[in-house]
Design a protein around this motif. Structure first.
Motif, PDB file in Angstrom:
ATOM      1  N   THR A 260      25.926  46.907  42.968  1.00 10.58           N
ATOM      2  CA  THR A 260      27.256  46.772  42.374  1.00 10.58           C
ATOM      3  C   THR A 260      27.843  45.396  42.679  1.00 10.58           C
ATOM      4  O   THR A 260      27.412  44.712  43.589  1.00 10.58           O
ATOM      5  CB  THR A 260      28.223  47.855  42.892  1.00 10.58           C
ATOM      6  OG1 THR A 260      28.418  47.681  44.296  1.00 10.58           O
ATOM      7  CG2 THR A 260      27.668  49.240  42.622  1.00 10.58           C
ATOM      8  N   GLY A 261      28.842  45.005  41.906  1.00  9.85           N
ATOM      9  CA  GLY A 261      29.458  43.700  42.128  1.00  9.85           C
ATOM     10  C   GLY A 261      30.640  43.439  41.227  1.00  9.85           C
ATOM     11  O   GLY A 261      31.030  42.293  41.026  1.00  9.85           O
ATOM     12  N   CYS A 262      31.225  44.505  40.661  1.00  7.07           N
ATOM     13  CA  CYS A 262      32.298  44.319  39.690  1.00  7.07           C
ATOM     14  C   CYS A 262      33.539  43.690  40.321  1.00  7.07           C
ATOM     15  O   CYS A 262      34.163  42.800  39.734  1.00  7.07           O
ATOM     16  CB  CYS A 262      32.653  45.656  39.048  1.00  7.07           C
ATOM     17  SG  CYS A 262      33.841  45.504  37.704  1.00  7.07           S
ATOM     18  N   LEU A 263      33.890  44.128  41.526  1.00  9.35           N
ATOM     19  CA  LEU A 263      35.088  43.575  42.162  1.00  9.35           C
ATOM     20  C   LEU A 263      34.885  42.099  42.495  1.00  9.35           C
ATOM     21  O   LEU A 263      35.787  41.281  42.311  1.00  9.35           O
ATOM     22  CB  LEU A 263      35.424  44.361  43.427  1.00  9.35           C
ATOM     23  CG  LEU A 263      36.805  44.068  44.009  1.00  9.35           C
ATOM     24  CD1 LEU A 263      37.908  44.566  43.085  1.00  9.35           C
ATOM     25  CD2 LEU A 263      36.963  44.696  45.392  1.00  9.35           C
ATOM     26  N   ALA A 264      33.686  41.750  42.947  1.00  4.75           N
ATOM     27  CA  ALA A 264      33.384  40.348  43.218  1.00  4.75           C
ATOM     28  C   ALA A 264      33.395  39.528  41.940  1.00  4.75           C
ATOM     29  O   ALA A 264      33.789  38.360  41.942  1.00  4.75           O
ATOM     30  CB  ALA A 264      32.030  40.225  43.915  1.00  4.75           C
ATOM     31  N   ALA A 265      32.963  40.137  40.829  1.00  5.05           N
ATOM     32  CA  ALA A 265      32.999  39.439  39.542  1.00  5.05           C
ATOM     33  C   ALA A 265      34.432  39.126  39.139  1.00  5.05           C
ATOM     34  O   ALA A 265      34.756  37.993  38.755  1.00  5.05           O
ATOM     35  CB  ALA A 265      32.313  40.287  38.466  1.00  5.05           C
ATOM     36  N   LEU A 266      35.310  40.123  39.228  1.00  4.73           N
ATOM     37  CA  LEU A 266      36.722  39.902  38.915  1.00  4.73           C
ATOM     38  C   LEU A 266      37.318  38.821  39.822  1.00  4.73           C
ATOM     39  O   LEU A 266      37.988  37.897  39.352  1.00  4.73           O
ATOM     40  CB  LEU A 266      37.508  41.201  39.082  1.00  4.73           C
ATOM     41  CG  LEU A 266      37.247  42.323  38.078  1.00  4.73           C
ATOM     42  CD1 LEU A 266      37.868  43.622  38.571  1.00  4.73           C
ATOM     43  CD2 LEU A 266      37.803  41.962  36.714  1.00  4.73           C
ATOM     44  N   SER A 267      37.049  38.946  41.112  1.00  3.88           N
ATOM     45  CA  SER A 267      37.604  38.003  42.079  1.00  3.88           C
ATOM     46  C   SER A 267      37.121  36.582  41.806  1.00  3.88           C
ATOM     47  O   SER A 267      37.908  35.624  41.841  1.00  3.88           O
ATOM     48  CB  SER A 267      37.217  38.423  43.499  1.00  3.88           C
ATOM     49  OG  SER A 267      37.689  39.723  43.799  1.00  3.88           O
ATOM     50  N   SER A 268      35.830  36.419  41.536  1.00  4.75           N
ATOM     51  CA  SER A 268      35.288  35.079  41.306  1.00  4.75           C
ATOM     52  C   SER A 268      35.859  34.452  40.042  1.00  4.75           C
ATOM     53  O   SER A 268      36.074  33.236  39.984  1.00  4.75           O
ATOM     54  CB  SER A 268      33.756  35.123  41.245  1.00  4.75           C
ATOM     55  OG  SER A 268      33.306  35.890  40.145  1.00  4.75           O
ATOM     56  N   GLY A 269      36.118  35.271  39.008  1.00  2.00           N
ATOM     57  CA  GLY A 269      36.746  34.743  37.795  1.00  2.00           C
ATOM     58  C   GLY A 269      38.126  34.182  38.075  1.00  2.00           C
ATOM     59  O   GLY A 269      38.476  33.076  37.624  1.00  2.00           O
ATOM     60  N   PHE A 270      38.925  34.918  38.840  1.00  7.44           N
ATOM     61  CA  PHE A 270      40.254  34.434  39.215  1.00  7.44           C
ATOM     62  C   PHE A 270      40.164  33.163  40.062  1.00  7.44           C
ATOM     63  O   PHE A 270      40.912  32.204  39.844  1.00  7.44           O
ATOM     64  CB  PHE A 270      40.998  35.517  40.002  1.00  7.44           C
ATOM     65  CG  PHE A 270      41.704  36.520  39.145  1.00  7.44           C
ATOM     66  CD1 PHE A 270      42.985  36.270  38.666  1.00  7.44           C
ATOM     67  CD2 PHE A 270      41.096  37.709  38.800  1.00  7.44           C
ATOM     68  CE1 PHE A 270      43.647  37.195  37.867  1.00  7.44           C
ATOM     69  CE2 PHE A 270      41.742  38.641  38.002  1.00  7.44           C
ATOM     70  CZ  PHE A 270      43.020  38.384  37.534  1.00  7.44           C
ATOM     71  N   LEU A 271      39.236  33.176  41.012  1.00  5.65           N
ATOM     72  CA  LEU A 271      39.127  32.032  41.919  1.00  5.65           C
ATOM     73  C   LEU A 271      38.645  30.776  41.200  1.00  5.65           C
ATOM     74  O   LEU A 271      39.068  29.660  41.532  1.00  5.65           O
ATOM     75  CB  LEU A 271      38.187  32.378  43.074  1.00  5.65           C
ATOM     76  CG  LEU A 271      38.691  33.469  44.022  1.00  5.65           C
ATOM     77  CD1 LEU A 271      37.618  33.811  45.048  1.00  5.65           C
ATOM     78  CD2 LEU A 271      39.987  33.054  44.710  1.00  5.65           C
ATOM     79  N   ALA A 272      37.773  30.937  40.212  1.00  3.70           N
ATOM     80  CA  ALA A 272      37.329  29.780  39.430  1.00  3.70           C
ATOM     81  C   ALA A 272      38.504  29.144  38.701  1.00  3.70           C
ATOM     82  O   ALA A 272      38.641  27.912  38.659  1.00  3.70           O
ATOM     83  CB  ALA A 272      36.240  30.198  38.441  1.00  3.70           C
ATOM     84  N   ALA A 273      39.374  29.982  38.118  1.00  2.11           N
ATOM     85  CA  ALA A 273      40.568  29.462  37.443  1.00  2.11           C
ATOM     86  C   ALA A 273      41.473  28.739  38.428  1.00  2.11           C
ATOM     87  O   ALA A 273      42.002  27.651  38.137  1.00  2.11           O
ATOM     88  CB  ALA A 273      41.318  30.611  36.762  1.00  2.11           C
ATOM     89  N   GLU A 274      41.679  29.322  39.608  1.00  2.00           N
ATOM     90  CA  GLU A 274      42.504  28.693  40.638  1.00  2.00           C
ATOM     91  C   GLU A 274      41.932  27.333  41.042  1.00  2.00           C
ATOM     92  O   GLU A 274      42.668  26.350  41.201  1.00  2.00           O
ATOM     93  CB  GLU A 274      42.569  29.602  41.860  1.00  2.00           C
ATOM     94  CG  GLU A 274      43.362  30.883  41.658  1.00  2.00           C
ATOM     95  CD  GLU A 274      44.847  30.681  41.877  1.00  2.00           C
ATOM     96  OE1 GLU A 274      45.220  29.914  42.773  1.00  2.00           O
ATOM     97  OE2 GLU A 274      45.639  31.291  41.130  1.00  2.00           O
ATOM     98  N   ALA A 275      40.614  27.281  41.216  1.00  2.00           N
ATOM     99  CA  ALA A 275      39.974  26.037  41.640  1.00  2.00           C
ATOM    100  C   ALA A 275      40.145  24.935  40.603  1.00  2.00           C
ATOM    101  O   ALA A 275      40.495  23.792  40.934  1.00  2.00           O
ATOM    102  CB  ALA A 275      38.488  26.279  41.911  1.00  2.00           C
ATOM    103  N   ILE A 276      39.923  25.292  39.349  1.00  2.00           N
ATOM    104  CA  ILE A 276      39.997  24.294  38.283  1.00  2.00           C
ATOM    105  C   ILE A 276      41.413  23.759  38.119  1.00  2.00           C
ATOM    106  O   ILE A 276      41.647  22.545  38.113  1.00  2.00           O
ATOM    107  CB  ILE A 276      39.500  24.898  36.956  1.00  2.00           C
ATOM    108  CG1 ILE A 276      37.990  25.176  37.020  1.00  2.00           C
ATOM    109  CG2 ILE A 276      39.807  23.963  35.789  1.00  2.00           C
ATOM    110  CD1 ILE A 276      37.476  25.985  35.834  1.00  2.00           C
ATOM    111  N   ILE A 277      42.355  24.663  37.995  1.00  2.00           N
ATOM    112  CA  ILE A 277      43.707  24.260  37.594  1.00  2.00           C
ATOM    113  C   ILE A 277      44.529  23.724  38.772  1.00  2.00           C
ATOM    114  O   ILE A 277      45.351  22.821  38.606  1.00  2.00           O
ATOM    115  CB  ILE A 277      44.414  25.447  36.905  1.00  2.00           C
ATOM    116  CG1 ILE A 277      43.647  25.814  35.620  1.00  2.00           C
ATOM    117  CG2 ILE A 277      45.866  25.121  36.578  1.00  2.00           C
ATOM    118  CD1 ILE A 277      44.107  27.091  34.962  1.00  2.00           C
TER     119      ILE A 277
END
Length: 361
Positions: free
Chosen positions: A274-291
């Motif tokens: 499983t890894g759905c929660l990590a997937a959601l978290s990483s998507g948010f964190l990628a946006a935070e990192a970029i912007i």
């Protein structure tokens, strides 16, 4: 860079890609989201179980974690109030606030469709396979959320950890919508496991996860699984061999202007897959990192650490024969084990896994 002029492309409209697009919107940047399918969600019916003990880094409740960290509240299909573990000669019943069932796929209340409905202005381009190399020349940043390892391999950052094969069936019958049953037996599952997950009181998904198994064995082993566990009388609406997926670990999460998230970033734990929660978290964190100009690798590494802590248990699990699985399940029924493991705000799996990782590596 002025975020007003920032151009971000996201490849893949799964949980990680949708979460990234959603956070970009909240931070004032509208992305282009590309997906090769005609809509969000898998084409086959599926329900995932998200257990607090496995999913939440350092303990807690999954929904609280998402609300507190990402201001996101995703409605589950139901709570998981009972977990039944079965081995050849033992059975453990664990009760409590254990986690949640979330539907995946095209279902109206699927996790993907819930995320999509939260988007307001993101341009979603369906039926559009995208080349990350081409997009990286046109956009300031490209977020890879494809759900597979192909692009990470091309970028030279993927470390292979094994392939998971899944044989699934949709069964009709009478089921408890709040109960998850997991089956362990090396005769049919080898290093994998079986599970029965309700979609409703009258339908359930019956899966066999073949880890370390030849995919051509799966059909025969699936029938053996049904017969061994007394499930062969269930009325199967249909059976499916789902696309296999690789598990791995990344050496780095960003290469130039390309960021990897979710399963494409190796954020799938290798004990249960499983890894759905990590997937959601990483998507948010990628946006935070970029912007916000943060270092994405620094933000993603705690997620990877949690994944590796849970995955450390796989090396022990792989060594168990059926007698060992009986001992494991019997131990799981011990009250001194059950309560702190499943009903404590502290993640004992994370703590034990971090110690175990040092021993087995």
């Amino acid at each position: 860079m002025d975020k007003k002029y920032m151009k971000i492309a996201i490849i893949g409209a799964g949980p990680a890609g949708l979460a990234c697009a959603l956070q970009c919107e909240k931070l004032g940047v509208i992305t282009d989201l590309f997906d090769s399918d005609s809509g969000v969600g898998w084409n086959w019916p599926s329900v995932i179980l998200l257990l607090n003990v496995f999913e939440v880094p350092m303990g807690g409740d999954i929904r609280d974690y998402l609300r507190d960290n990402f201001k996101l509240d995703l409605q589950p299909l139901s709570n998981i109030d009972k977990l039944i573990l079965k081995s050849p000669h033992e059975k453990a019943v664990i009760k409590g606030n254990l986690g949640y069932f979330y539907p995946r796929g095209k279902h109206e209340i699927s996790l993907e469709n819930q995320l999509r409905r939260l988007l307001k202005t993101t341009a979603i381009h369906f039926n559009r396979p995208a080349d990350y190399r081409e997009l990286s020349q046109k956009y300031d940043y490209v977020v890879v959320a494809t759900g597979n390892e192909a692009m990470a391999k091309n970028l030279g950052v993927w470390q292979e950890q094994g392939t998971v094969y899944i044989h699934s069936g949709l069964a009709a019958g009478e089921f408890d919508i709040s109960t998850q049953i997991v089956y362990f037996n090396t005769d049919y599952a080898k290093q994998g496991y079986g599970r029965l997950t309700p979609i409703s009181n009258y339908q359930a998904v019956v899966d066999l996860y073949g880890i370390g198994m030849d995919p051509w064995e799966m059909d025969k082993k699936y029938q053996q699984f049904l017969e061994t566990e007394g499930l062969s009388d269930l009325q199967m609406t249909f059976r499916m061999i789902l696309p296999p997926f690789s598990t791995g670990k990344l050496k780095k999460f960003q290469v130039d202007n390309i960021l990897l998230v979710g399963r494409a970033a190796g954020l799938t734990e290798r004990l249960t897959g499983t890894g759905c929660l990590a997937a959601l978290s990483s998507g948010f964190l990628a946006a935070e990192a970029i912007i916000k100009g943060k270092v994405y690798d620094d933000l993603a590494k705690p997620l990877q650490k949690h994944i590796e802590n849970i995955s450390a248990f796989r090396k022990i699990y792989e060594k168990l024969d059926n007698a060992g699985l009986d001992k494991m399940v019997k131990l799981s029924s011990n009250p001194l084990i059950k309560f702190p493991l499943y009903n404590s705000p502290v993640s004992f799996m994370d703590i034990l896994g971090s110690v175990l990782k040092r021993v087995v590596d």
